[in-house]
Design an enzyme around this catalytic site. Structure first.
Site, PDB file in Angstrom:
ATOM      1  CE1 TYR A  30      -1.673   7.709  -0.111  1.00 40.46           C
ATOM      2  CE2 TYR A  30      -1.402   5.178   0.733  1.00 40.46           C
ATOM      3  CZ  TYR A  30      -2.308   6.332   0.424  1.00 40.46           C
ATOM      4  OH  TYR A  30      -3.653   6.089   0.595  1.00 40.46           O
TER       5      TYR A  30
ATOM      6  NE  ARG B 150      -6.195  -7.379 -10.008  1.00 38.67           N
ATOM      7  CZ  ARG B 150      -5.439  -6.881  -8.801  1.00 38.67           C
ATOM      8  NH1 ARG B 150      -5.837  -6.949  -7.773  1.00 38.67           N
ATOM      9  NH2 ARG B 150      -4.421  -6.194  -9.312  1.00 38.67           N
ATOM     10  NE  ARG B 151      -2.848  -9.107 -11.193  1.00 38.21           N
ATOM     11  CZ  ARG B 151      -2.370  -8.991  -9.884  1.00 38.21           C
ATOM     12  NH1 ARG B 151      -2.766  -9.759  -8.865  1.00 38.21           N
ATOM     13  NH2 ARG B 151      -1.532  -8.046  -9.905  1.00 38.21           N
TER      14      ARG B 151
ATOM     15  CG  HIS C  44      -1.966   1.372   0.644  1.00 33.44           C
ATOM     16  ND1 HIS C  44      -3.045   0.691  -0.386  1.00 33.44           N
ATOM     17  CD2 HIS C  44      -2.331   2.514   1.004  1.00 33.44           C
ATOM     18  CE1 HIS C  44      -3.713   2.052  -0.579  1.00 33.44           C
ATOM     19  NE2 HIS C  44      -3.429   2.785   0.237  1.00 33.44           N
TER      20      HIS C  44
ATOM     21  CG  HIS D 258      -8.814   2.448  -6.952  1.00 32.30           C
ATOM     22  ND1 HIS D 258      -9.328   3.202  -6.602  1.00 32.30           N
ATOM     23  CD2 HIS D 258      -7.910   1.849  -6.142  1.00 32.30           C
ATOM     24  CE1 HIS D 258      -8.769   3.847  -5.478  1.00 32.30           C
ATOM     25  NE2 HIS D 258      -7.844   3.130  -5.157  1.00 32.30           N
ATOM     26  CG  PHE D 259      -4.179  -0.293  -9.440  1.00 32.19           C
ATOM     27  CD1 PHE D 259      -3.313  -0.536 -10.612  1.00 32.19           C
ATOM     28  CD2 PHE D 259      -4.615  -1.667  -9.059  1.00 32.19           C
ATOM     29  CE1 PHE D 259      -2.977  -1.344 -11.263  1.00 32.19           C
ATOM     30  CE2 PHE D 259      -4.228  -2.809  -9.692  1.00 32.19           C
ATOM     31  CZ  PHE D 259      -3.448  -2.733 -10.612  1.00 32.19           C
ATOM     32  CG  HIS D 260      -4.521   0.873 -14.624  1.00 32.30           C
ATOM     33  ND1 HIS D 260      -4.568  -0.341 -14.130  1.00 32.30           N
ATOM     34  CD2 HIS D 260      -3.773   0.677 -15.422  1.00 32.30           C
ATOM     35  CE1 HIS D 260      -3.643  -1.136 -14.519  1.00 32.30           C
ATOM     36  NE2 HIS D 260      -3.051  -0.582 -15.450  1.00 32.30           N
TER      37      HIS D 260
END
Lengths: 541, 192
Positions: free
Chosen positions: A219, A429-430, A215, A366-368
């Site tokens: 950041y 996913r994946r 995580h 989301h993370f893209h």
């Protein structure tokens, strides 16, 4: 003053070259898994590609940007030449060598384990060794940032550390410590198994170690972007930073609360109990604070710039902002994506909502959106801002820069919004391909096609970006002047020790990590019978 | 491309104190927003009993087939004495056993599952049933289906080059149909 321009430029060029290569893979993946492609291909190529795309985009590209930008900040903000220039080059070479060492087995199909490693699946040892070299190279940067700050502090005892450098060092400490989780997993668990020294591995423990990195690494990716918000954006649009102190508080909060929250990636895992998951969920809520503070400060800074330009009215000032300025545009588009991505993040943070979308395409979407969208668009802005100072040549393809930024934004929205949607429908996913003829899956086909189209738009934008930078290398020479950062509205004269140093915050960072991770790690290490046989991938069968 | 302004004082006499006050208010509001969200999650977790499993249980993947609750003859749905149902399943490269689960609607069900080799996941589309299967550990999840119907159940975690083929199924039947099936067999699946 930027002195080691070649060092900084080399970091950025290597970063953007590997980014371009990984972007091509990403666009290809979007296409092959969509209904646009017939099924006749080897699914192993897809997982090979995902491993390469994830490793480069997750470990190599943002690390190089943070390192290059970090050296630039150290020289420009502290106004002293970089101490440890040779070490910095050694770090860059380690990252480059590590990337090649990791990518050879991946491209040969010997390590299709994805960048999240997933033991007990075990690939070729050189893949993991390459990743470790990349991390070790970046740790040299962590040490150098700390050394440069210490040297400056010795000579400037009563002065506040410039915000840019304060944030930069905060980011480096964050990375130095968060990388420890994955390093422990690689060095004590995966690499010995990959080398054949042990035949079993505790997959649950490995996932706990990885979540420690997984995580806060986000950041680490984010911090160059936030630094650009605070110290580039207000200056680039002709304004002032609303609050210097709030910036410091935001970066301190990232250092302290980004780490002890990683178990929210393990909400659905059986090896961690409910109490600990709740604790990490609460801390995950806290990490929304620095972002909420930042949004306020940066919007207020934009308003100051607008009113200085004659902007009027409660909302009228928005129109008076310098929208033709690429930095203005990039920051605004980044904020929009940060808003949507952040809202999605708040959904992931709660156990109840997360169980609907855990490990679905929602998460990839989301993370893209957050990383590829909100964060990377500011990497473009950083490059546009720094380039004339690094090359000594003007970067004047302003129209092309704006087109590139808009395309990136549109591409990201077209890619990730349908991606989120199919995740809510439950699409896992994946996977290399999906049976769109299955009536349970066919409603997802149109959305996946849209995402694939978005991938092509992103690829176009990425190519444009590289063209702008290459044209910049061959433009007419022009002196860009000294590289400066935004000045706060109220220049801090004296600053509390807590907002000017890291001792207390590092103690909290390490202490909270030990508390929040010590228990599950100790529990799993004591628990017997959890080591399971390794499953070697890519081996001849 | 960039310009620089250098005013030594803020525009329009905006005092430092005013700036700091507005900022403090926003910070307080931010803390309240986060606090409300966390309390909501905690309240729903306790009130609707939607919490992750409380404790960590282990199962040795190398002996699953020899002894314990995950031997093949014990997999599938079992009707318990209290009327609830326990479903036991395992994931392995690249299928579930049983490949098709049969469960009653409107009945409390416990899924107990683990993996026989690498990390897998289990997700039932159209529901919020979603858990990881980590070799060495047992996943234990209370679930309930509102109405009869069919769902696909893909593996949601990358488990090797055959991952895209790992799709199971769930058949939800009404309570009476399930009881009739359970009268003649100890463990139920819809594979046979």
């Amino acid at each position: 003053m930027l002195i080691n321009k070649r060092l900084i430029l080399s970091h950025f060029w290597l970063a953007f070259i590997v980014f371009g290569a990984a972007l091509v893979l990403g666009a290809w993946q979007m296409f092959v898994r969509s209904p646009l492609n017939a099924w006749h291909f080897n699914p192993e190529f897809y997982y090979r590609s995902v491993t390469a795309h994830g490793t480069v985009m997750g470990y190599v590209f943002p690390t190089l940007v943070a390192m290059g930008f970090g050296y630039a900040i150290s020289e420009a903000a502290l106004e002293q030449p970089l101490i440890g220039r040779r070490w910095a080059w050694a770090g860059l070479i380690l990252v480059a060598v590590g990337s090649v060492v990791a990518m050879i087995p991946v491209s040969l199909g010997l390590a299709s384990v994805l960048y999240t490693f997933y033991p007990p699946m075990i690939g070729n040892p050189f893949y993991y060794i390459g990743v470790v070299l990349v991390v070790v190279g970046s740790w040299i940067w962590v040490a150098l940032m700390s050394i440069n700050l210490a040297a400056w502090k010795r000579d400037n005892q009563d002065k506040p550390v410039p915000l840019a450098m304060f944030a930069n060092v905060a980011g480096s400490y964050l990375w130095g410590w968060t990388a420890v989780g994955a390093a422990l997993e690689l060095i004590f668990q995966i690499i010995p198994t990959a080398l054949g020294l042990t035949a079993t591995i505790d997959a649950g423990l490995a996932r706990v170690f990885f979540s420690w990195t997984l995580h806060a690494i986000v950041y680490f990716w984010l911090i160059p972007t936030y630094i650009a918000y605070y110290v580039i954006f207000p200056r680039a649009i002709g304004g002032r930073l609303y609050s210097d102190a709030m910036g410091r508080i935001a970066f301190i909060l990232f250092v302290v609360v980004a780490m002890p929250i990683g178990v929210h990636h393990l909400f659905a895992d059986p090896q961690v109990g409910a109490g600990l998951k709740f604790m990490h969920s609460v801390f995950t809520g806290l990490v929304a604070l620095p972002t909420l503070l930042t949004v306020f400060t940066i919007v207020a800074s934009a308003e100051i710039a607008s009113r200085l330009r004659g902007g009027k009215g409660v909302f009228g000032w928005i129109g008076a902002l310098p929208w033709k300025n690429p930095i203005m545009l990039a920051t605004a588009l980044s904020f929009v994506m940060l808003g949507f991505g952040g809202a999605g993040g708040l959904i992931n943070m709660s156990y109840q909502l997360d169980s609907t979308i855990h490990n679905t395409q929602w998460v990839t979407g989301h993370f893209h959106l957050i990383f590829g969208g909100a964060i990377v668009i500011m990497y473009f802005a950083i490059a546009y801002d720094l380039w004339p100072h690094l090359t000594g040549r003007a970067l004047d393809s302003l129209g092309m820069m704006r087109a590139q930024l808009w395309l990136w934004f549109i591409g990201m929205i077209v890619t990730t919004f349908p991606w989120h949607y199919v995740g809510i429908l439950g699409m896992p996913r994946r996977m290399a391909f999906y049976d769109y003829a299955n009536p349970a899956i066919s409603p997802q086909a149109f959305s996946v096609t849209m995402s694939a189209a978005g991938g092509l738009i992103l690829l176009t934008s990425g190519i444009l970006f590289l063209i702008v930078l290459i044209r910049g290398q061959f433009a007419a020479r022009g002196e860009a002047g000294a590289y400066r950062f935004a000045i706060p509205l109220h220049m801090p004269v004296r600053i509390p020790v807590a907002l000017n140093s890291f001792g207390l915050w590092l103690a909290l960072m390490i202490g909270l990590t030990v508390i929040n991770y010590g228990y599950p790690i100790a529990q799993l290490m004591v628990l017997k019978g959890t080591s399971v046989p390794a499953v070697y991938v890519g081996a001849a069968r | 491309m960039t310009s620089e302004t250098d005013h030594s004082h803020g525009p329009h006499g905006l005092g430092e104190a005013v700036a700091a006050r507005i900022e403090r208010r926003w910070a307080a509001l931010s803390i309240v927003i986060v606090g409300v969200l966390v309390c909501m999650a905690a309240f729903i977790g306790i009130h609707q009993a939607t919490m992750p499993q409380g404790r960590v249980e282990t199962a040795d993947p190398t002996t699953l087939h020899l002894s314990g609750e995950f031997v093949e003859s014990n997999l599938g749905s079992a009707l318990e004495a209290d009327g609830s149902v326990t479903v036991r399943a395992i994931g392995q490269q690249y299928s579930f056993t049983p490949q098709c689960l049969v469960v009653p609607a409107d009945t409390p069900i416990t899924i107990r599952a683990t993996s026989a080799d690498v990390v897998h996941g289990l997700l039932i589309e159209g529901t919020n049933i979603n858990t990881m299967l980590v070799p060495g550990y047992v996943s234990d999840l209370p679930i309930r289906f509102k109405s009869p119907g069919e769902h696909v159940m893909p593996c949601q975690e990358f488990c090797g080059i055959g991952h895209q083929g790992m799709w199971g199924k769930v058949q939800v039947v009404d309570q009476t149909a399930f009881r009739n099936m359970a009268a003649s067999k100890r463990r139920l699946t819809c594979v046979d």
